[in-house]
Design an enzyme around this catalytic site. Structure first.
Site: not given
Ligand SMILES: Cc1cc2nc3c(=O)[nH]c(=O)nc-3n(C[C@H](O)[C@H](O)[C@H](O)COP(=O)(O)OP(=O)(O)OC[C@H]3O[C@@H](n4cnc5c(N)ncnc54)[C@H](O)[C@@H]3O)c2cc1C
Length: 397
Positions: A123-126, A158, A241
């Site tokens: 999954q290429g989102y983040s 992942s 998901e």
């Molecule tokens: C096990 C695992 C598997 C994953 N697999 C994939 C994958 O296959 N493909 C993919 O694309 N992504 C994947 N991800 C990424 C995941 O979708 C992101 O980590 C997630 O969406 C959070 O984004 P970030 O890490 O950039 O954190 P950030 O968005 O930078 O957030 C950092 C912190 O700030 C808090 N925060 C941010 N904005 C707010 C707000 N408005 N209000 C309150 N709190 C806030 C968050 O809750 C978090 O605690 C995976 C993540 C994990 C842990």
């Protein structure tokens, strides 16, 4: 409130039990050959027990939606230790999405090979600066002739190294408002310009990756949904998901292994299960589990009536992540220093596997949208509280 299954469903349960006792005779700890697993899955699919929502012409079991039957199948297969559907984002997220939003040729081309395990997806989102605020992502897709040319970077992808395809959210309409500028593209990973770099995790694993895309190409027709309509398609994927993450089965299995641990581990010369402080925590966890169970029943009831489960899916995902974390904390208190052992290669993990559970529980409060963001959405859409000023779009990745 009558929570018993109807006689028709109990008859169905017996049918499943009979099927399993004839066709799956391996002990729970046995390691059957991959061919045996594949043959069993195929048979179970032909019988309509697996991939029930997938039409037969795409290799599925094609059955009318019946969430109670689906629940019975899950319970009985788990009890027998039999293989269920192939796990992963391909089968659990992409396939339902193609069925919902894809074109006929896309379903024919991708669904069967995905459920048979030949096509493995990531999954290429983040992206480095786009997680919770996913719609701000910057990977560009430009239509050049009959191909999309893609440049950018994905992160936390992942199992990208095991995958041969990626479904990705890409900015194809840079002039449009941020949500309306995204398209949903399918990408073959086996081509020049793709650079996948593993990210080493604190637990030693390397499931995550960075994926760099430089002039990567995909046919113009490998777009799911309309151009600029990727955000809507991606919401449909996240619904799947969250279902995947919020499964009650996982919580049941986790609690059962915690109870097993409390029986095995000794405290003051007796099983920890007899310690009143431990019993107190286990009782509290059993309470959490029951709340989750009834919340799942409400979700099942709504879905069995063809109604949307609404925010309940999100609530269930949230409470499952919280529960996983509380179980992991309790287990670490039980195994204490054993949790610090590291597993020798090839050796079955002992008590140290609870450290992995603990780390994993932190990860599941982030994957598929963080718990903070889930709380925001529940507060705003469920409780009608004012919008969070820091997240005016009110959407999580
Ligand atoms: C096990 C695992 C598997 C994953 N697999 C994939 C994958 O296959 N493909 C993919 O694309 N992504 C994947 N991800 C990424 C995941 O979708 C992101 O980590 C997630 O969406 C959070 O984004 P970030 O890490 O950039 O954190 P950030 O968005 O930078 O957030 C950092 C912190 O700030 C808090 N925060 C941010 N904005 C707010 C707000 N408005 N209000 C309150 N709190 C806030 C968050 O809750 C978090 O605690 C995976 C993540 C994990 C842990």
């Amino acid at each position: 409130m009558d929570l018993h299954f109807s006689p028709e469903h109990e008859t169905f349960r017996q049918e499943i039990q009979a099927f399993l006792s004839t066709n799956w005779q391996f002990e729970k700890d046995a390691k059957p050959a991959p061919e045996a697993i594949k043959a069993f899955r195929q048979l179970a699919t032909e019988q309509g027990y697996l991939y029930r929502g997938v039409p037969k012409n795409y290799g599925g079991g094609e059955q009318p939606a019946d969430v109670l039957k689906a629940q019975i199948i899950a319970q009985e297969f788990r009890r027998a230790g039999a293989p269920t559907e192939v796990l992963g984002v391909g089968t659990q997220m992409l396939v339902p999405t193609l069925l919902e939003c894809g074109e006929e040729w896309q379903r024919e081309r991708f669904v069967r090979k995905t459920i048979e395990g030949e096509y493995r997806w990531c999954q290429g989102y983040s992206e480095p600066n786009s997680g919770s605020d996913l719609a701000s992502l910057r990977t560009r897709g430009e239509l050049v002739g009959d191909e999309w040319v893609i440049n950018g970077q994905k992160v936390w992808t992942s199992y990208a190294r095991d995958a041969n395809y990626m479904f990705a959210l890409v900015r194809t309409e840079p002039e449009a408002p941020k949500h309306a500028g995204l398209s949903y593209l399918l990408i073959d990973l086996n081509q020049p310009g793709i650079d996948i770099r593993p990210l080493k995790q604190i637990n030693g694993g390397t499931e995550f990756n960075e994926v760099f895309l430089e002039n990567v190409r995909t046919p113009a027709s490998w777009i799911v949904g309309p151009r600029g309509g990727g955000w809507k398609v991606s919401r449909s994927l996240l619904k799947h998901e969250r279902n995947m993450i919020g499964s009650l089965d996982r919580s049941d299995a986790l609690f059962a292994s915690l109870l097993g641990l409390a029986r095995r581990v000794q405290r003051d010369g007796a099983p920890a299960l007899q310690d009143s402080a431990v019993r107190d925590r286990l009782a509290m966890l059993a309470g959490h589990l029951e709340v989750q169970r009834y919340s799942n029943y409400i979700q099942l009831t709504r879905e069995s009536r063809g109604q949307s489960a609404g925010l309940l899916q999100m609530l269930n995902k949230l409470s499952q992540s919280n529960f996983g974390h509380l179980v992991a904390q309790t287990s670490l208190d039980l195994v204490q220093n054993d949790a610090l052992l590291t597993g020798a290669p090839g050796r079955k993990l002992g008590n140290e596997r609870w450290m992995n559970q603990y780390m994993g529980s932190l990860a599941s409060s982030i994957a598929g949208g963080t718990s903070n963001i889930q709380r925001n959405i529940i507060a705003e859409r469920g409780l009608g509280l004012p919008r969070d000023a820091a997240n005016p779009t009110g959407e999580a990745s």
